[in-house]
Design a protein around this motif. Structure first.
Motif, mmCIF file in Angstrom:
data_model
loop_
_atom_site.group_PDB
_atom_site.id
_atom_site.type_symbol
_atom_site.label_atom_id
_atom_site.label_comp_id
_atom_site.label_asym_id
_atom_site.label_seq_id
_atom_site.Cartn_x
_atom_site.Cartn_y
_atom_site.Cartn_z
ATOM 1 N N VAL A 72 0.843 -1.212 0.000
ATOM 2 C CA VAL A 72 0.000 0.000 0.000
ATOM 3 C C VAL A 72 0.870 1.251 0.000
ATOM 4 C CG1 VAL A 72 -1.670 1.332 1.347
ATOM 5 C CG2 VAL A 72 -1.960 -1.137 1.093
ATOM 6 N N ASP A 73 1.930 1.242 0.817
ATOM 7 C CA ASP A 73 2.843 2.387 0.865
ATOM 8 C C ASP A 73 3.500 2.635 -0.497
ATOM 9 O OD1 ASP A 73 2.257 2.682 3.533
ATOM 10 O OD2 ASP A 73 4.101 1.743 4.267
ATOM 11 N N LEU A 74 3.917 1.561 -1.156
ATOM 12 C CA LEU A 74 4.543 1.687 -2.472
ATOM 13 C C LEU A 74 3.572 2.274 -3.488
ATOM 14 C CD1 LEU A 74 6.509 -1.684 -2.606
ATOM 15 C CD2 LEU A 74 7.538 0.589 -2.808
ATOM 16 N N LEU A 75 2.331 1.808 -3.464
ATOM 17 C CA LEU A 75 1.329 2.305 -4.424
ATOM 18 C C LEU A 75 0.987 3.772 -4.182
ATOM 19 C CD1 LEU A 75 -1.158 -0.674 -4.827
ATOM 20 C CD2 LEU A 75 0.263 0.375 -6.603
ATOM 21 N N LYS A 76 0.981 4.183 -2.933
ATOM 22 C CA LYS A 76 0.706 5.586 -2.633
ATOM 23 C C LYS A 76 1.791 6.481 -3.217
ATOM 24 C CE LYS A 76 -1.924 5.076 1.676
ATOM 25 N NZ LYS A 76 -1.903 5.306 3.139
ATOM 26 N N ARG A 77 3.023 6.012 -3.153
ATOM 27 C CA ARG A 77 4.157 6.800 -3.628
ATOM 28 C C ARG A 77 4.344 6.674 -5.142
ATOM 29 N NH1 ARG A 77 7.952 7.065 0.644
ATOM 30 N NH2 ARG A 77 9.472 7.867 -0.855
ATOM 31 N N ASP A 126 11.488 4.342 0.555
ATOM 32 C CA ASP A 126 12.434 5.267 -0.083
ATOM 33 C C ASP A 126 13.522 4.503 -0.828
ATOM 34 O OD1 ASP A 126 11.079 7.434 0.948
ATOM 35 O OD2 ASP A 126 12.409 7.681 2.677
ATOM 36 N N VAL A 127 14.070 3.480 -0.163
ATOM 37 C CA VAL A 127 15.153 2.701 -0.762
ATOM 38 C C VAL A 127 14.666 1.962 -2.001
ATOM 39 C CG1 VAL A 127 16.715 0.751 -0.402
ATOM 40 C CG2 VAL A 127 16.446 2.468 1.393
ATOM 41 N N LYS A 153 21.542 -0.952 0.162
ATOM 42 C CA LYS A 153 21.710 -0.821 1.622
ATOM 43 C C LYS A 153 20.357 -0.750 2.346
ATOM 44 C CE LYS A 153 26.184 1.504 1.163
ATOM 45 N NZ LYS A 153 26.926 0.251 1.286
ATOM 46 N N LEU A 154 19.473 -1.654 1.950
ATOM 47 C CA LEU A 154 18.132 -1.657 2.538
ATOM 48 C C LEU A 154 18.156 -1.964 4.034
ATOM 49 C CD1 LEU A 154 15.066 -1.453 1.870
ATOM 50 C CD2 LEU A 154 15.068 -3.937 1.677
ATOM 51 N N ARG A 155 19.073 -2.826 4.465
ATOM 52 C CA ARG A 155 19.110 -3.197 5.882
ATOM 53 C C ARG A 155 19.297 -1.992 6.792
ATOM 54 N NH1 ARG A 155 20.146 -8.611 7.210
ATOM 55 N NH2 ARG A 155 21.287 -7.941 9.042
ATOM 56 N N ASP A 156 20.000 -0.968 6.308
ATOM 57 C CA ASP A 156 20.224 0.217 7.136
ATOM 58 C C ASP A 156 18.909 0.880 7.535
ATOM 59 O OD1 ASP A 156 22.888 -0.252 6.846
ATOM 60 O OD2 ASP A 156 23.261 1.383 5.429
ATOM 61 N N ALA A 157 17.879 0.692 6.708
ATOM 62 C CA ALA A 157 16.590 1.333 6.985
ATOM 63 C C ALA A 157 15.919 0.769 8.226
ATOM 64 C CB ALA A 157 15.658 1.183 5.774
ATOM 65 N N VAL A 158 16.248 -0.496 8.581
ATOM 66 C CA VAL A 158 15.582 -1.119 9.728
ATOM 67 C C VAL A 158 16.531 -1.383 10.893
ATOM 68 C CG1 VAL A 158 13.792 -2.168 8.303
ATOM 69 C CG2 VAL A 158 15.884 -3.446 8.776
#
Length: 389
Positions: A72-77, A126-127, A153-158
């Motif tokens: 849902v977040d991806l579709l909104k963006r 974002d990533v 570097k997706l892991r940095d996000a979490v």
């Protein structure tokens, strides 16, 4: 080392705020007596909800439905992703958390709960949108997609920017321990300071239509088990761990610790709330900043408190519970040769047997909770500063 200990004595009227698998109020044997018990999990959830409701902190979510929420977040963006948003979201959760996302009733969900802050989830989006073309190109190939996420570097996000709830209560990812967050907070199971017995409410519900037709009998009959007690509650925050979990931000860690103390004290689990309306607050609060170790005072109640009597009449457990705690608090530090770096207490004047505010032996002069929390904030700041000099 710096610890914030939170102690409370709280009367709870007839209630069933935390049930076992049979619907009965949870209990525990302690000191050879049956006690009313509220699990730490129940009160941690209540405290987390109160913390995020009242404080301007980043919100968090613990859910199995992260793939759906992320889609849902991806579709909104980026609405043009269409149906591929769900594919990307599911593959991302699988690759990032090593979590399978089987579909149930057509909806993808992980096999275990994932605990993230809303800002962390936003950073994941974002990533993914940094290089949408590459993400879409590799999403069907597990090895290549994982490489894409690693390059981005997706892991940095979490692993950074944890919300206060994750920093306090921790996160466990059994499939990938490197994503774990060690909890900075410990919460004890609350127990009654005295023995309790199970009680039952026999109730009936009237059928309004039958009643209007002068028909006798109840529309429904049932029983609800409950109990009532004066409870001891305890939690502690390891400030060093909290600072580490909050990216070394000492000032923010102090804010979070103090707000947690407030939220913990003012929260209440919601089990059977509409039936019993057991909306009480602690009648006694003790906040202690320690630089030796966290110290629970539950030992004060290993010998069950007996109801206080006055002029031949029973007048409750609260006064004797507070007296037992104060005596034990003083004796523990005398026994081990320790002393808290700071402490503050909040309790009503009548506990000191007078109309004017007095002082219970072994405890500081009482003050309103907001004042005590402000003083605790200053004490934590000083203690942390001394530790890092």
């Amino acid at each position: 080392m710096v610890f914030l200990d939170v102690h409370a004595i709280q009367p709870v009227p007839p209630a069933n705020i935390n049930r076992d698998e049979n619907g009965s109020p949870k209990t525990a044997l302690y000191g050879g007596a049956r006690r009313m018990r509220v699990s730490s999990q129940a009160w941690k959830r209540a405290a987390r909800r109160e913390l995020e409701r009242a404080a301007e902190f980043q919100r968090s979510q613990r859910t199995k439905r992260l793939p759906e929420i992320l889609a849902v977040d991806l579709l909104k963006r980026q609405p043009q992703l269409g149906e591929r948003a769900a594919e990307v979201a599911e593959a991302t959760v699988t690759a990032l958390f090593t979590a399978k996302t089987p579909k149930k009733n057509g909806r993808a969900a992980t096999e275990f709960l994932l605990f993230l802050g809303e800002a962390q989830r936003s950073r994941v989006v974002d990533v993914l949108l940094q290089d949408t073309e590459r993400v879409l190109k590799t999403v069907g190939n597990t090895k290549e997609f994982t490489k894409t996420l690693n390059d981005l570097k997706l892991r940095d996000a979490v692993t950074n920017g944890h919300p206060p709830a994750v920093a306090l209560f921790g996160r466990m990812i059994a499939t990938d321990p490197t994503l774990n967050v060690d909890a900075a907070c410990q919460v004890a199971h609350a127990i009654s300071t005295h023995a309790v017995e199970a009680q039952f409410d026999y109730y009936t519900a009237v059928d309004d239509v039958d009643e209007a037709a002068d028909e006798t009998g109840a529309g429904m009959i049932g029983t609800i088990e409950f109990n009532a007690a004066t409870m001891y509650r305890y939690a502690t925050v390891d400030m060093r761990s909290l600072i580490d979990n909050l990216d070394k931000d000492r000032s923010f860690a102090v804010d979070v610790a103090v707000e947690f103390a407030r939220a913990f004290l003012l929260s209440m689990p919601t089990g059977k709330r509409t039936t019993f309306a057991n909306n009480t607050r602690p009648d006694f609060v003790l906040l202690s900043v320690r630089t030796d170790q966290p110290v629970s005072l539950v030992g004060a109640f290993e010998r069950p408190v007996l109801a206080e009597r006055h002029d031949g009449e029973t007048v409750g457990y609260l006064g004797r519970s507070v007296s037992a705690l104060a005596r034990y608090y003083r004796e523990q530090d005398e026994l081990y040769g320790t002393t808290p770096a700071f402490h503050t207490a909040s309790y009503p004047a009548w506990l000191t047997d007078g109309d004017e505010p007095g002082q219970i032996p072994g405890l500081p002069t009482p003050q309103p909770l907001p004042t005590g929390l402000a003083a605790t904030r200053d004490a934590l700041t000083r203690a942390i500063g001394t530790e890092h000099e």
